[in-house]
Design a protein around this motif. Structure first.
Motif, PDB file in Angstrom:
ATOM      1  N   UNK A  72       0.802  -1.211   0.000  1.00  0.00           N
ATOM      2  CA  UNK A  72       0.000   0.000   0.000  1.00  0.00           C
ATOM      3  C   UNK A  72       0.830   1.254   0.000  1.00  0.00           C
ATOM      4  N   UNK A  73       2.010   1.207  -0.625  1.00  0.00           N
ATOM      5  CA  UNK A  73       2.935   2.352  -0.729  1.00  0.00           C
ATOM      6  C   UNK A  73       3.434   2.836   0.631  1.00  0.00           C
ATOM      7  N   UNK A  74       3.343   1.985   1.637  1.00  0.00           N
ATOM      8  CA  UNK A  74       3.821   2.378   2.969  1.00  0.00           C
ATOM      9  C   UNK A  74       5.302   2.067   3.157  1.00  0.00           C
ATOM     10  N   UNK A  75       5.855   1.224   2.292  1.00  0.00           N
ATOM     11  CA  UNK A  75       7.234   0.776   2.485  1.00  0.00           C
ATOM     12  C   UNK A  75       8.014   0.873   1.180  1.00  0.00           C
ATOM     13  N   UNK A  76       9.315   1.101   1.311  1.00  0.00           N
ATOM     14  CA  UNK A  76      10.210   1.165   0.157  1.00  0.00           C
ATOM     15  C   UNK A  76      11.275   0.085   0.287  1.00  0.00           C
ATOM     16  N   UNK A  77      11.375  -0.735  -0.735  1.00  0.00           N
ATOM     17  CA  UNK A  77      12.344  -1.832  -0.761  1.00  0.00           C
ATOM     18  C   UNK A  77      13.594  -1.417  -1.519  1.00  0.00           C
ATOM     19  N   UNK A  78      14.754  -1.736  -0.967  1.00  0.00           N
ATOM     20  CA  UNK A  78      16.034  -1.575  -1.662  1.00  0.00           C
ATOM     21  C   UNK A  78      16.782  -2.888  -1.635  1.00  0.00           C
TER      22      UNK A  78
END
Length: 379
Positions: A216-222
């Motif tokens: 839900x666009x709450x987290x950013x993965x790298x």
């Protein structure tokens, strides 16, 4: 691409079994230890010539038999292909395409492209660096079959160098002799490292997009490839963009700093066999701090990104193998997965029960019963 038929002879717990796939999605239902995962393993072997479960061919051959055979008919945009793999409990395996023996296994790789997602993959984040390296290597072989040769070449150099280190100076190993293998390790290791870094660079934006969608666009993965050598410059962290000669020099520099420790342990401590892949969520290491739900979201995003990347490189959608994984995902993540694959990817799914599937999915799927190495229509 579409897998039309699969024939198993004396493979695992299958004496003789023919399967025709007549729907984009096939659900294999049955109790544990009946042969569901074995069928997916056979498809995996036709793709990469490797099993993620065992290393020895004799473990794949039915007890008290000398050989096992896996054959399949595959439809691709370029035409129909017959694939065959013969495994031996003693002796070398052989492969054939359209009835013609193929001498170089490299020419057989990635004719059939697959993405496998099993319950074991949910440990990809929490598990050891070796698990992440194996995952990355399997993906690379699908995208660039020649990588299998490069990886094998590196492992041969590594074994020889380890043998020299174990012998040590007391057994006559000279610094000059070891230096020859240092140079070869640097050349072969640079090839492996640069390709691993390059595929991470291509995979990361796709995985990040899927991860944001599921969360839900709450987290950013790298995602970062982490070799155990120092980059030539802190300003440029992408190893794939450095000239091979500079990467090789970075290897040799690190080898010189670990020389005493290597002689003491009798092991090569520098190279891609000790590298890792780092996943972070909102700049926090997912391995140590990610919740179980976050880790499941991460692995699901990786698998969906693999599907996309392989399709974009190969030009055709790969097969998706889901091995007892739906029960590990909550309804939201199940729906994300099922919506993503839709009708685009032929999918083989194993499960112990059909309760995880909605009515529409069951109506659109071929359902097969697996029991004691025999496959029948499910009624």
């Amino acid at each position: 691409m579409y897998l039309k038929t699969l024939h198993l002879r004396q493979f695992r717990n299958y004496e003789a079994q023919d399967v025709a796939f007549d729907a984009p999605k096939t659900i294999l239902v049955g109790n544990n230890a009946q042969g569901k995962s074995n069928l997916l393993e056979a498809v995996e072997l036709l793709s990469t010539l490797k099993s993620h479960r065992v290393n020895r061919d004799r473990d794949l051959v039915l007890d008290n038999h000398a050989i096992a055979q896996i054959t399949a008919t595959l439809e691709r945009d370029s035409g129909t292909l017959d694939l065959a793999l013969t495994l031996r409990s003693q002796g070398r395996r052989t492969v054939a395409i359209n009835g013609q023996s193929v001498k170089r296994h490299l020419d057989f790789l990635s004719i059939l492209n697959v993405v496998q997602f099993s319950s074991l993959d949910l440990d990809l984040v929490r598990g050891s660096p070796a698990e992440r390296r194996h995952w990355l290597d399997r993906l690379l072989i699908q995208l660039e079959p020649v990588y299998a040769y490069m990886l094998d070449q590196y492992n041969r150099v590594l074994r020889q160098r380890n043998a020299l280190l174990k012998r040590g100076p007391m057994a006559g190993t000279t610094p000059e002799e070891l230096a020859v293998w240092d140079a070869q390790l640097a050349v072969a290791g640079a090839r492996v490292l640069r390709r691993r870094d390059r595929v991470i660079e291509r995979l990361e934006p796709l995985a990040r997009m899927w991860h944001q969608s599921i969360s839900g666009s709450r987290e950013t993965l790298n995602i970062t490839y982490q070799p155990n050598i120092e980059p030539p410059s802190k300003q440029q962290q992408r190893w794939s963009r450095w000239p091979p000669e500079q990467v090789q020099q970075a290897f040799l520099t690190k080898i010189s700093t670990r020389a005493i420790a290597e002689r003491s342990q009798g092991l090569t401590l520098v190279g891609p066999h000790r590298d890792d892949v780092i996943f972070t969520i909102n700049q926090t290491p997912a391995r140590q701090y990610g919740s179980s739900g976050q880790q499941r979201t991460l692995v699901l995003a990786l698998k969906l990104a693999e599907l996309q990347l392989i399709e974009s490189v190969i030009g055709e959608p790969p097969l998706l193998l889901l091995d007892d994984v739906l029960a590990e995902l909550d309804p939201h993540r199940q729906n994300q997965l099922l919506q993503a694959i839709s009708e685009r990817f032929q999918t083989l799914i194993t499960t112990t029960h059909l309760g995880a599937f909605d009515h529409q999915w069951l109506q659109q799927s071929q359902i097969l019963m697996v029991e004691q190495g025999k496959i029948t229509d499910f009624f």
